[in-house]
Every structure is written in C-alpha cells, then in structure tokens.
Design an enzyme around this catalytic site. Structure first.
Site, PDB file in Angstrom:
ATOM      1  N   CYS A  88       0.817  -1.222   0.000  1.00  0.00           N
ATOM      2  CA  CYS A  88       0.000   0.000   0.000  1.00  0.00           C
ATOM      3  C   CYS A  88       0.848   1.268   0.000  1.00  0.00           C
ATOM      4  O   CYS A  88       0.400   2.304  -0.449  1.00  0.00           O
ATOM      5  CB  CYS A  88      -0.934   0.004   1.205  1.00  0.00           C
ATOM      6  SG  CYS A  88      -0.079   0.247   2.778  1.00  0.00           S
ATOM      7  N   CYS A 134      -4.124  -9.734   5.771  1.00  0.00           N
ATOM      8  CA  CYS A 134      -4.048 -10.905   4.911  1.00  0.00           C
ATOM      9  C   CYS A 134      -5.414 -11.043   4.262  1.00  0.00           C
ATOM     10  O   CYS A 134      -6.432 -11.014   4.946  1.00  0.00           O
ATOM     11  CB  CYS A 134      -3.728 -12.154   5.729  1.00  0.00           C
ATOM     12  SG  CYS A 134      -3.858 -13.659   4.752  1.00  0.00           S
ATOM     13  N   THR A 186       5.124   9.401   9.763  1.00  0.00           N
ATOM     14  CA  THR A 186       3.826   8.776   9.461  1.00  0.00           C
ATOM     15  C   THR A 186       2.794   9.811   9.034  1.00  0.00           C
ATOM     16  O   THR A 186       1.714   9.451   8.588  1.00  0.00           O
ATOM     17  CB  THR A 186       3.285   8.001  10.680  1.00  0.00           C
ATOM     18  OG1 THR A 186       3.118   8.912  11.758  1.00  0.00           O
ATOM     19  CG2 THR A 186       4.209   6.884  11.084  1.00  0.00           C
ATOM     20  N   ASN A 222       2.289  13.436  16.796  1.00  0.00           N
ATOM     21  CA  ASN A 222       0.841  13.248  16.839  1.00  0.00           C
ATOM     22  C   ASN A 222       0.161  14.558  17.237  1.00  0.00           C
ATOM     23  O   ASN A 222      -0.827  14.967  16.622  1.00  0.00           O
ATOM     24  CB  ASN A 222       0.470  12.133  17.828  1.00  0.00           C
ATOM     25  CG  ASN A 222      -0.980  11.710  17.676  1.00  0.00           C
ATOM     26  OD1 ASN A 222      -1.880  12.458  18.034  1.00  0.00           O
ATOM     27  ND2 ASN A 222      -1.212  10.527  17.124  1.00  0.00           N
ATOM     28  N   ASP A 239      -6.240  10.427  18.273  1.00  0.00           N
ATOM     29  CA  ASP A 239      -6.781   9.801  19.483  1.00  0.00           C
ATOM     30  C   ASP A 239      -6.174  10.378  20.749  1.00  0.00           C
ATOM     31  O   ASP A 239      -6.762  10.295  21.819  1.00  0.00           O
ATOM     32  CB  ASP A 239      -6.486   8.292  19.460  1.00  0.00           C
ATOM     33  CG  ASP A 239      -7.382   7.584  18.468  1.00  0.00           C
ATOM     34  OD1 ASP A 239      -8.601   7.720  18.597  1.00  0.00           O
ATOM     35  OD2 ASP A 239      -6.857   6.913  17.566  1.00  0.00           O
ATOM     36  N   GLN A 242      -5.017 -14.160 -13.723  1.00  0.00           N
ATOM     37  CA  GLN A 242      -5.776 -15.398 -13.524  1.00  0.00           C
ATOM     38  C   GLN A 242      -6.098 -16.074 -14.858  1.00  0.00           C
ATOM     39  O   GLN A 242      -6.637 -17.154 -14.886  1.00  0.00           O
ATOM     40  CB  GLN A 242      -7.094 -15.103 -12.802  1.00  0.00           C
ATOM     41  CG  GLN A 242      -6.932 -14.843 -11.318  1.00  0.00           C
ATOM     42  CD  GLN A 242      -8.235 -14.481 -10.644  1.00  0.00           C
ATOM     43  OE1 GLN A 242      -8.411 -13.350 -10.239  1.00  0.00           O
ATOM     44  NE2 GLN A 242      -9.155 -15.411 -10.525  1.00  0.00           N
ATOM     45  N   SER A 295     -14.439 -21.692  -8.996  1.00  0.00           N
ATOM     46  CA  SER A 295     -14.132 -22.816  -8.088  1.00  0.00           C
ATOM     47  C   SER A 295     -13.859 -24.093  -8.860  1.00  0.00           C
ATOM     48  O   SER A 295     -14.050 -25.196  -8.353  1.00  0.00           O
ATOM     49  CB  SER A 295     -15.285 -23.062  -7.099  1.00  0.00           C
ATOM     50  OG  SER A 295     -15.648 -21.889  -6.452  1.00  0.00           O
ATOM     51  N   GLU A 342     -15.176 -20.547  -3.894  1.00  0.00           N
ATOM     52  CA  GLU A 342     -16.106 -19.418  -3.772  1.00  0.00           C
ATOM     53  C   GLU A 342     -17.274 -19.577  -2.789  1.00  0.00           C
ATOM     54  O   GLU A 342     -17.697 -18.605  -2.176  1.00  0.00           O
ATOM     55  CB  GLU A 342     -16.711 -19.141  -5.156  1.00  0.00           C
ATOM     56  CG  GLU A 342     -15.712 -18.665  -6.168  1.00  0.00           C
ATOM     57  CD  GLU A 342     -16.315 -18.637  -7.552  1.00  0.00           C
ATOM     58  OE1 GLU A 342     -16.671 -19.712  -8.075  1.00  0.00           O
ATOM     59  OE2 GLU A 342     -16.465 -17.546  -8.091  1.00  0.00           O
TER      60      GLU A 342
END
Ligand SMILES: Cc1cc2nc3c(=O)[nH]c(=O)nc-3n(C[C@H](O)[C@H](O)[C@H](O)COP(=O)(O)OP(=O)(O)OC[C@H]3O[C@@H](n4cnc5c(N)ncnc54)[C@H](O)[C@@H]3O)c2cc1C
Ligand code: FES
Ligand code: FES
Length: 1294
Positions: free
Chosen positions: A19, A124, A229, A318, A327, A732, A1045, A1226
């Site tokens: 990311c 994950c 960050t 922060n 926070d 795929q 599948s 699936e």
C-alpha cells in the site's frame, strides 16, 4: 524510503509493497538500535514503506531474508506460519513473519494478546488469520486448551492439520547479533551533523537542541521528521515537496523523561510504543486515583494505529499533526496536559481549545519545537475517560474519539471541573466547552446529563454534507460516548461510596480472546498407501519459500537491461470530452515516451456482448465515461520519473451532461446493458392472490474491492525478433492476456507467451482487467522496443480496476401463516459501471442462485446490469452469488419477523427436500445440504445457545447478542461449457524428476499443491519428485480462467489424464523389471525410446443455460454448507465481535483438507468483510475516495471469530469431480452473511427494548454506523435527519 531501497537497490524482494502508506504491514521489517544510555539493544517492527532511509543512520535492519532461508536454515517463525497453513498466496507472509519475529526478539514467550497486538497491522486477504494465529500460538507457553488435564489438548485424538511436535524450537541464542561496529558508533561521543542530498530534497540531522532550534528558525517551513507517518503519506499521496527535511532523532532532549510531584514530562520525540510502556510501567507505581489519565492514555494508545506505526510515530508528531481524529489530542487536552516549547526561548503552552486551530494547524509558530509533554497526575475524585469508535476495531482511524475528565468536589457528586474534547467532529480536535458549562457546578445525575446531551447536540453540529460523511452516526456517537463515560463515572462514584444509587448496566469491553478452534476432517482410509498424498493435509507447496521471502512474484523479477517503468494517466471526470497535452511530460528527465490510443497498432476497442471497451480513451474523438478511465501512459527510466511524467500530462475536460451513478439513476434513465434477464417458475401473480400475507422490501448491497495484497503487476519484454513478446503477469487468465496483447499489437497469438508463476491474490479481479492493463504495457514495449514494467500503486489499482458489483434488490413475497413461502418476485439491479466486462454473466449467475436452498413454487426473478459512469465492475469470488442470495435470505428474515417465528424455522420449512428440481429445471438431491444444516445445528449447540442469547439480551440493555444460521447451495463450474476445459503437459526427465504444467494459475488457493498430489497418486511417486514451475501459454494453450471454483476440477483431471498416459507407457518397462526403481524405469524407458512427455486434456462437463426456455444444466454439481454465527453488539457504538462461528461444509472427499479448510476460512472472512465492514465511497462526482487501507477496511486479525470451527461433512461422495472432491474456492463467501444476520438479530433485540417490532431495513455492509443507527437508541433518536435531496451528500449511495 527503506522499502524501495531494499527492493530496488539491494534486490531484497522478500519485503513487499502492499500500500505504501503504512496500512497493510506487507513491508514489515525489524529495526534494531543500540541505546548507549542503558547499554541495551532495542528491536521493533516498522513499515519499510514509510521509513526514510536517512533515518536509519546507526540502526540495523533485519529483513525476512536475514532470519532464515531454505538455502541455510529456516527460522521457527517462518516454519510455523508455513506449516500451520498460514500462507496461501504468501504475499502477506513475510510481513507477518517479521511482525512476529520482532515480537519474539523482545518476548520469546508471548501471550496471545501480545500476538494479536503484534499482528494487528498486518493484513491478509487469503487466510482468515486463524491459521496464522495458530502457528504463532505455538510460541506461547500454554498453546492449547489443556482441557484434558495434565497439559493435554482436547484436540490431540482428532486428526490435526499440522503436527506441532515437529517444529524447530525457538532458540533466542541463535538469533543474529547486533553489529558491534554500530555499538562503537553509538558509544562514540563524537556526534556530527549529518546531511544527505537527494534529487530534490536535502536531509539534515542535527546533534543538539541548539542546533535544531537554529535550523528550524532559519527554515521554519522544513518539517521535523520523526516517525514520518504524517509527513511521509503527504509526500507520497498528496505530492507535497519539502526541499529541506530536519530529522531531530539524535537530539537527546527530545527523548528525556522527567518525573515531578505533579506528573511526568515525556520527551516529544518518544514514539507512541515508548509512551505506552512508560505509562504502563508508571501506572502500578502510584495510587489508582493519581493515574486516571495515564490509564486513559494507555487505553487509547493500545488502539491507535498498528504496532508498526506506534513504534515510530512520535508523541510530538501526533500533537503537531493536529489530525481531526487524533486519538491522543482529545485525551491530552481533557487531561490538562501542556507542552514545553522551544525556539528562541522556552515557553509552556496548554493543550486546550485554543491550541488546536484547524486542520493540521496549532497555535505554535512554525519555528517552535515541542521538547516535551507534561502528563499530570489526577487527584482523588478526578476521573478520565478515553473512548473511541472506529470502522474497524484495530488499526483504523477513529470515526469519533474522545477524552473526558470530571473532577468532583470532595466526596460529593457535584462537578467542580469538567473537560470534554472530541476528535472526528470537525477539522481538528474540538472542545465541547458549552456542554462542560452546562455540567459544571451541577450534580452528576440524569437531569444534568440529559441537559448536557441537548447542549452537546447543539454545540457539535455537523452539516449534512460534512466531509467524511456518517453525519448522523458521528453526532449520535458524541452522545453515546458521553453516556458511556457517565456509566464509568457512576461506577467509580459508587465504588468510592459517594453514591448509593442502583447503577444502570455496566458496559464491559467486547470479548477479544481468540481461542483454539476445531478443524474437523476425515482421515484417509486405512487402506490408502502411506505414499499416496491425496486426502492428506499437505502444506501449500510454496509456503516455506513464501515465508522466507524467496517466492518470486511478478514485481520481484529482476530488472532487465534497458527496462522502463510505466504509469497510467486516468480521467478525473466521470463524463466529459477530453483534450490531451503531453508535451510537458515529454520534456521531464527520465521520461521516454507517452503512449496514447494513436500508438495502438491493432485494436484499441475490444467488443464484448456487443459493447465496446477502449483500452485508452481516444483524445478529442471520444469522451471519458468514468473517473479512473485510462487515457494515456507514461514510460520512463524509473517509477519516480514515470509518476512525475504522469502528473505533468495536461488534460482539458468539457463536461457532458447527466452522468449516471446509482442504480436508481440508471432505473430512472433506463441505462442498462442489454439483454436484461428474466426467469420464472409457476405464476407469482396468481399465487400472490392466494397467500395469507404479502410483504415488500428492499436491500442494498455495497460492492467490494478485491484488495488482493499484490497489486496488478506485469512485465512485457520484446524478444527482439519477429514481433515476439514475453509477458510476465499476475493474471488469472494467461490465455486472455496473450490474446488481448496479440489483438492490440495486431500480431498472431503465437508471438506472445504469457507466464504466471504465482499471483499474490486474485479473487476474480485479475481475470479480465489484467489483460487490458497488459495490453497497454505491450504497446509501450512495442513502441519503445524496450522491456516495460507496470505495477499499479494501490490507489490506482483501486481506482481503475473495478470491484464487486453493488446490487439493489427489491422483493415482494407471499407466504402462509404456517411459514410456507408460496411466491416471491425479486428484482436485481447490479451497478456494472461504464463497460460491460462480465456484468451480464454475473446477473445470470445471480438469477440462477436466487432460490438458494429453498423450494419456492412460484418464483420470478428479473436482473439488470445498470450502465453507470463508475469504473467497470468485474468478477469477484462468488460472481454475484453472495449479493443475490442475500436478497432471498433477507426476505426470509422479514417473513420470520412478520410471523414472529425464529428465522431458522422459516428457512427449514422452505428448504428443498427429497429429489428436487431448481427453478431452471436442473435435478439434484439436497440430502447433503440438509445434512450440513442439521449437523451444524448440533455442532454449534444451536438451540441451547439460542436460549442463552435470549437470556443475555434480557439482562443487558446496551449490549446485545445475536445469532443466525444460514445454508448455501452453490453451483460449481461455468454455465458457459467451453470454460470448463482443462489442459496439462507433463514431462518426465531422465533423472526421474517430473515437471507438471497445467492451465490453472496459483493464486494462493493451493491448486499447484493439489495438482502435485494428483500427479503423485497417478505416477506412484512422492510429491518431492514433482515440480510445478509456472503456468504458461507456450506449455498449455487456450486455457480457461482459473475461476468459478473449477480450477482443480478441470486441470486436476487433465493432469490425471496425462499422468495415466505416461504411467501406462511405462507399463512394459515395469513388467520387465518389477523390482526396479522409478529412476531405473525412466532410464530404461529413455533407452527404449518411450516418450516421457504427455499432454492431458479434460473437456469438462457440457453445461448450458437456455435463457429463452429458462432451463438448463448450468452447473456440474452443488457444494453445500451451513454456517452458524453468534455476535456481541455494543448498541451504543455499533461495534461488534463475532463470538463464535461454526461452519459445516460438504466438499465431497477433500483432496487436501488443509488447503480446503484454508479456502473455507478465507472465503468466510472475505464474506464477513463484504457484509459487515468494507465500504467503497464515491464522491457525488464519481471519484472513489477509498483508495487504500487507511480508508478501506478489510478484515484484520481483530475480526477473526473468537472461536472459528470448521467441519468437513463426512461420507460425502461426488461422482462429478476428481477423486470425489468438490470445488470450494467461492461458495463460503456467502456464509459470511451469517455475521450480518446475527448482527441484525442483535439489533432486533435492541429495537424491541425501544418498543420497535417488525421488519426493519439494514443494508449491507452492516457497519458499526448502520448497526448503531438501526438500534434506534435514545441517542440516535435525538439526531435530526436531514431530508434526502435537501443537500449534496459527501458520498454517493451506489
Ligand atoms: C497507517 C496509519 C494509521 C494511523 N492511525 C492513527 C490512529 O488510529 N490514531 C491517531 O491518533 N493517529 C494515527 N495515525 C497518525 C500517527 O499517530 C501520526 O501520524 C503520528 O503520531 C505523527 O508522528 P510522527 O513522528 O510520525 O510525525 P512526522 O510525520 O514525523 O511529523 C509530523 C508533523 O509533526 C511535526 N513535528 C514532529 N515532531 C515535532 C516536534 N517535536 N515539535 C514540533 N513539531 C513536530 C513535523 O514538523 C510534522 O509537520 C496513523 C498514521 C498512519 C500512517
Ligand atoms: S506497504 Fe508498507 S504498510 Fe503497506
Ligand atoms: S496469504 Fe495473506 S494475503 Fe495471501
């Protein structure tokens, strides 16, 4: 950043890019530093994507390659995650390994809580986390339930997915040592200012506070980078350029901790983990009443970001970032904290309402530096609360976060001081000063509080179109969080004997301990040879390489000579004519070319189902039809230069009228892709006249981003002769990639070979989109005659490649008093986006599954793919079924509520029983479906737990439990028969080793592992002799997509076929030498000129669907399952936790139970994300806001059910697939909806406490926002609802 340095300069590609913004953990590495003051070495996990390389002076970095390798010795963490089946596609695995490794370096015997905290920031998308947690759990001292006494586990007698006795022990003495030269360097007092010069930025690291002050005074605009960050993401995602960066990490004053009688001064440079440990150490050393603020901060810090973020993000950073939803700031401000600031002099500034000025701004002058932060002790009678509500429980910025403090006059309930601050309610931290004024000097009681709620509502108003949306929810949270604080305060006043009132309910935090779960499967039969691996829980064949970081993904392929990098330029408008000016981009350093539609030698337009889709929008001729549509591509010598080039491309837009975004817009304007599909049986119109009751309803299901951890990646290499191209792609469907490139370049397919080694997650998102992206890359490679690499950044991937289709379902149902549903008429509107892609087939699959498990005699379905000006949606695991069935199940829920009966009873009444026929006239037996249902009820102890849930709900007002049990009947294979073909090519080499290639791609689902098992059984050799290198179009041609599948069904049969051929060819040799070895037979066969290579083929079933006749045989068979879930819901915030999940699944005779259970758990968690968590947000102009893990939340480890039991139905046979197995990739996604319905059940209990009965609307996903508002608490009821149409909402409801 460290990540690109590791990957590109050092070629250490084990550390992954997921990311680039600190939100996924794929890039986790461990940093170690020597601390001269304490002479200790500290180790901590960090995100390499946000860590500036200059910041690492004097530090040691350990990557996944450093801790173990298959060439030397693997580390126990790598081994255990792999062998516990915690690695599927493997893209997240190195990050997981490093988070766990860093934890073990600090704590060799961690607790479960330590483990879940350490993994909280690692996403994950494949596994569902359970196996990762179970692998890591083996490092805990007590890592089993020990219910059998004597330290034995209740699971010991059952077949296990892995054997923990074979694990290598963890031996901390074997770990890498910290480099001694770095210790010497750290101990030398001869510190020098460090300066690094980059292409556009300089970096200075001063050594003393004076020097820092001087630098900052002369460069007030230069940021102080501590954890990077905040500064890092701004540079990366907003394109902010800082010519000078100051790094004060070596200024010791910023890290000092000083204790005083009033509290503690904490250095502003301390990172948040250090602050947390400091406070955790101090809290027990003082009387409880003195440490109220410390404990409130600890609570907040535990949930702030992830461990990797907290390990670097600084306290001062922060505060100074002044985020709207920081926070810490509300708690620090409410707690009367102050900062010590230095520039030309020193001063102390209180963190109060005057401190936070606006977004990212404080009262401090640009040249001022926070040296330390004062955290005071609290006094007797002073209470501090810290509460937050976030879209996901962990690693998510809060929606609303708050710090509250109240101080009572001595031993009374009269308020002497009160201070309340909120985050998430404005551009920065805001004070609720008027509310405090309404409370102060009053007794803390219902009357005061109820007045306070009214004032608060008035004081913290939000306009209906406020940025961030969720306006009603945010406003109601301000009230309900104050109410929660009230409950805490009352409890404490009572403990102090100040009040004697009967207390309202005490709200405890949601349960969070992940327990050991059951995975039940059948042993292979006793007669099966010990060498035959079929049916055994064999580890994913690449799991170890994935865990060591050696597994090669597309972007890990080393750079080839002269390679260029590509970035695409996309439309910023949803519907407009465009004019393109690329001249400035072409002038930039490193930019080699800009590719436009004019450069395409072959077809720019691909036609599907009669609709055209352009690769690149044609400048001046055509219009763009969605934000994110590809317009041109920039190729340059590096990623950075390509990105800069893309930013320099100028596009002028002439807006076209009336863009269509929502299903409602499409219905109104009749904007559909034709044909619309209809199917029916019986006669609903007539049947509606005969029923006892009619009901109409509607439910909207949001789309879902694939969020495969590996973004779309490809590399196209011109071979240099006869227009030949080698393509490496994360695809795929290699064949479509090959064909699309050939068509685009106007060359025959035989000049293009597409290679796929492995894919870091696909989930349907890499079927049709990858070929389009690869085609543009191929044009660039062809035009420049150089290899071109194209790896999408996460934000571009999410913007461009589409998602699961959002679906709007409208239904009318007729039913009898006894619960029988006699007729149902359902309309499905899926939001297809601007091109058709696979949308029509998805609508068809929705209609074919609309009955799910129910035999409704009169059933009418109508489906339409809406054509809108949004990115084109595409296939996603389940192919529309998870959306379609939801509508049926929601309808059944409504019927149950209307009849006042449990939903499971209505489901049972209406289920198919005995020999059955679907609404498209396909015959089947629902026996195993009913077995799954009944056995799931037994295993989950459904009826007893249902009673316990009802009892819990009677005893609790603000927390409710809910339960749901749901079935699935899922059709396997493609209704389009030609896609069910499988192909294989098997070579046996002279040394006896076997190379298998087949048409399926490995994307984590374990197809190569299963295929290896098939080949092993058929050739009668161990799996170690069999290798699968890749999937490629030059070995197996004309492959089908690995989807539906059906990958193992089709290709497993093809491999079986090839292996049988080979085995038969060897028969004469074996007969001649029955005692020979495999190697000797192969050797003999070679000399006897027997071909040791064979192709295999499987035509697959001839399935079809005739939409005119509304009948067919579109599926080879059905996979069945049932899932029972229980949740606990906090009605005041909408937060929930899945307490227990029991999944009973019929997958025939599993070829590999560990792989199949992995698919079941992973699909369930993806479903849980779909139905309860994941929200794609679009602006009113069609721009996707949610373009990364910071804004888009997929399930994390905190979302795993606390007990997650999976049972494979025993004694089930399936004559239609290899070795009697069934496809499982699936089907289980849909069963994630049992969490949705359990939430809905809990909400219904809350509503009934408010006197609300009857069906109610709850759209999917049932996010905390939706669940909380649906509970209709006294707080949500206070919020005025703005009339739709009277304002422009921040986000579209697509
Ligand atoms: C993925 C992710 C998740 C996050 N989740 C949360 C969350 O849940 N809750 C939350 O509250 N925050 C969250 N954050 C924000 C994070 O806590 C802040 O970005 C961090 O605390 C800032 O500290 P830093 O050291 O990294 O700041 P940097 O990025 O290094 O600096 C930020 C700014 O502060 C200034 N600055 C830093 N130190 C000083 C100083 N001593 N004196 C004066 N100015 C200074 C710098 O000049 C710069 O302008 C998250 C961030 C990320 C990336
Ligand atoms: S790539 Fe670094 S956290 Fe995602
Ligand atoms: S195995 Fe975790 S993302 Fe694929």
């Amino acid at each position: 950043m460290l990540l690109s340095f590791l990957r590109e300069k050092l070629r250490l590609t084990g550390t992954k890019y997921g990311c680039g913004g600190g939100g996924c953990g794929a890039c986790t590495v461990m940093v170690s530093r020597y601390q001269p003051a304490t002479k200790t070495i500290i180790h901590y996990a960090v995100n390499a994507c946000l860590l500036p390389i200059c910041q690492l002076h004097g530090a040691a970095v350990t990557t996944v390659e450093g801790i173990g390798s298959t060439k030397t010795r693997i580390h126990p963490v790598q081994e255990r995650i792999a062998k516990a089946h915690g690695s599927q596609c493997g893209f997240c695995t190195p990050g997981m390994v490093m988070s766990m490794y860093a934890l073990l370096r600090n704590k060799p015997q961690p607790s479960m809580d330590d483990i879940t905290q350490a993994l909280a920031g690692n996403l994950c998308r494949c596994t569902g986390y359970r196996p990762i947690v179970d692998g890591c759990r083996t490092f805990c001292q007590a890592n089993c339930c020990q219910t059998n006494g004597g330290g034995d586990c209740c699971l010991d007698e059952k077949p296990q997915l892995f054997n923990k006795d074979e694990f290598l022990p963890l031996d901390p003495t074997q770990e890498l040592i910290f480099p001694p030269e770095l210790i010497l360097m750290a101990e030398s007092s001869n510190l020098k200012t460090l300066t690094f010069y980059g292409e556009r930025t300089s970096w200075v690291s001063p050594t003393s506070l004076d020097e820092l002050v001087q630098l900052k005074s002369s460069n007030p605009k230069a940021p102080l980078v501590m954890g990077n960050t905040n500064v890092g993401p701004d540079i990366k995602f907003k394109g902010v350029l800082h010519p000078l960066i100051i790094s004060p990490t070596r200024v010791v004053e910023l890290f000092d901790v000083t204790h005083t009688a009033q509290g503690v001064w904490v250095g502003a440079g301390c990172n948040l983990s250090e602050v947390q440990s400091l406070l955790e150490k101090l809290a027990p050393q003082f009387p409880k009443e003195k440490t109220e603020l410390f404990r409130a901060l600890i609570r907040q810090l535990r949930n702030l970001g992830s461990q990797q973020i907290r390990n670097v993000a600084s306290l001062g950073g922060n505060i100074m970032s002044a985020y709207p939803n920081s926070d810490l700031n509300p708690v620090l401000a409410a707690g009367n904290c102050k900062v010590s600031v230095v520039s030309n002099g020193r001063r102390e500034v209180h963190l109060n309402q005057d401190f936070f000025v606006s977004f990212g701004k404080t009262v401090l002058k640009p040249e001022e530096i926070i040296v330390s932060v004062f955290i005071p002790f609290t006094r007797e009678g002073e209470f501090v609360g810290a509460l937050r509500q976030a879209p996901r429980k962990e690693a998510a910025f809060a929606t609303v976060t708050t710090g509250m403090r109240v101080f009572f006059s001595e031993r009374s309930r009269v308020v002497q001081e009160v201070s309340i601050y909120y985050g998430g309610m404005g551009p920065t931290t805001v004070s609720a000063a008027k509310t405090c004024a309404a409370i102060v000097s009053k007794p803390w009681d219902d009357e005061t509080l109820s007045r306070a709620y009214d004032v608060l509502l008035d004081e913290l108003d939000l306009p209906p179109s406020a940025p961030g949306g969720k306006v009603e929810f945010r406003r109601s949270l301000t009230l309900s969080l104050l109410f929660k604080f009230n409950l805490e305060v009352l409890q404490k006043l009572r403990e102090m004997n100040v009040i004697k009132d009967e207390l309202p309910e005490r709200i405890r935090p949601l349960p969070r301990d992940i327990q050991l779960s059951l995975q039940e499967f059948q042993h292979v039969s006793k007669d099966q040879s010990a060498h035959d691996p079929v049916g055994r829980p064999i580890m994913h064949r690449s799991a170890i390489s994935q865990a060591t970081g050696e597994a090669v993904y597309c972007d890990d392929i080393p750079k080839t000579d002269g390679e260029l990098f590509m970035t695409v330029v996309t439309s910023a408008r949803a519907h407009a004519k465009i004019t393109l000016d690329v001249s400035e981009a072409l002038r930039l350093p490193g930019v080699v070319d800009v590719i436009t539609a004019k450069d395409i030698p072959g077809k720019n337009v691909r036609t599907e189902f009669g609709y055209d889709e352009e690769l690149l929008a044609e400048s001046q001729v055509e219009s763009v039809s969605c934000v994110g549509q590809m317009i041109c591509a920039v190729v340059a010598d590096t990623r950075v230069h390509a990105k800069r080039g893309a930013a320099a491309v100028k596009i002028s837009y002439e807006d076209l009228p009336d863009p269509v975004f929502t299903a409602e817009d499409a219905i109104e304007k009749s904007s559909f892709f034709e044909p619309r599909r209809v199917i029916w049986r019986g006669n609903v119109t007539e049947a509606f006249k005969t029923v006892d009751q009619l009901h109409e309803g509607e439910i909207r299901l949001a789309g879902q981003e694939h969020f495969y951890m590996e973004t779309q990646s490809m590399l196209v290499i011109p071979v240099g002769e006869e227009t030949e191209f080698k393509v490496y792609a994360s695809s795929q469907w290699p064949t479509l990639t090959q064909e699309a490139i050939a068509e685009t370049l106007n060359i025959p397919s035989n000049r293009v070979t597409c290679h796929v080694k492995r894919i870091g997650g696909g989930f349907g998102g890499k079927v049709t989109k990858t070929p389009l992206l690869a085609s543009v890359t191929a044009v660039a490679a062809q035009k420049t005659s150089r290899p071109v690499r194209f790896v999408l950044e996460r934000g571009d991937d999410m913007l461009i490649t589409g998602a699961r289709h959002p679906v709007l379902g409208r239904y009318k149902v007729g039913f009898m008093k006894d619960g029988r549903i006699v007729a149902a008429d359902i309309q499905y509107y899926s939001n297809a986006g601007h091109t058709i892609d696979e949308s029509l087939m998805i609508v068809e699959k929705i209609l074919l599954h609309m009955d799910n498990a129910y035999n409704i005699p009169n059933l009418h379905g109508r489906g339409a793919a809406c054509r809108t000006n949004l990115p084109s949606n595409t296939s996603f695991r389940g192919f529309g079924v998870p959306q379609g069935i939801m509508i049926m199940e929601n309808m059944i829920n409504d019927v149950a509520v209307l009849l006042g009966r449990p939903a499971d009873e209505i489901r049972e009444i209406n289920m198919y029983k005995g020999p059955s026929v679907t609404h498209y006239k396909m015959e089947f037996s629902p026996e195993n479906m009913l077995r799954c249902w009944n056995e799931c009820k037994v295993k989950s102890d459904f009826s007893n737990r249902r009673k316990a849930v009802d009892q819990f709900n009677q005893q609790n007002r603000w927390k409710k439990r809910g339960m749901a049990i749901l079935p699935i009947k899922y059709g396997i294979a493609f209704a389009e028969g030609q896609f069910n073909q499988g192909g294989a090519l098997v070579h046996i080499y002279k040394d006896g080793s076997v190379l298998v290639t087949h048409g399926g791609t490995e994307m984590g689902q374990g197809i190569h592992t299963k295929i290896q098992q098939v080949a092993s059984r058929e050739l009668h050799i161990p799996t170690s002799k069999i290798y699968i290198s890749e999937t490629s179009t030059n070995t197996v041609p004309n492959t089908c997509p690995t989807a539906a599948s059906f990958g193992t069904d089709a290709n497993g049969m093809a491999v079986k076929n090839a292996c049988m051929t080979l085995y038969q060819r060897l028969e004469p040799i074996r007969q001649k030498d029955p005692k020979g070895s495999w190697e000797s037979w192969i050797d003999a066969a070679y000399f006897e000129k027997i071909s040791l290579s064979a192709t295999g083929y499987h035509g697959g079933p001839d399935l079809y669907m005739d939409w005119d006749k509304m009948e067919g045989q579109p599926y080879a068979y059905f996979t069945y399952g049932t899932c029972c879930c229980e949740v606990e819901l906090d009605c005041l915030t909408g937060d929930y936790r899945t307490v227990r999940t029991d999944l009973m699944v019929d997958i025939g005779r599993s070829v590999n139970p560990s792989v199949d259970i992995g698919q079941i758990e992973g699909a369930f968690m993806q479903g849980l994300g779909l139905y309860t968590l994941e929200e794609l947000k679009f602006s009113p102009f069609g721009l996707l806001y949610t373009r990364g893990p910071s804004q888009y939340k997929i399930p994390a480890v905190c979302d795993t059910p606390l007990r997650f039991n999976v049972y494979l139905l025993p004694d089930s046979d399936n004559p239609h697939a290899i070795y009697s197995s069934k496809g499982i990739g699936e089907p289980i996604v849909f069963l994630g909806s049992s969490v949705f319905f359990a939430i809905k059940d809990a909400v219904a209990a809350a509503r009934s406490d408010s006197g609300l009965v009857g069906p109610f609307s709850l759209d999917s996903p049932a996010t905390p926002e939706r669940a909380c508002l649906a509970c209709s608490s006294p707080f949500t009821k206070k919020i005025p609802v703005s009339k739709p149409g009277s304002f422009k909402p921040w986000a579209l409801n697509i």
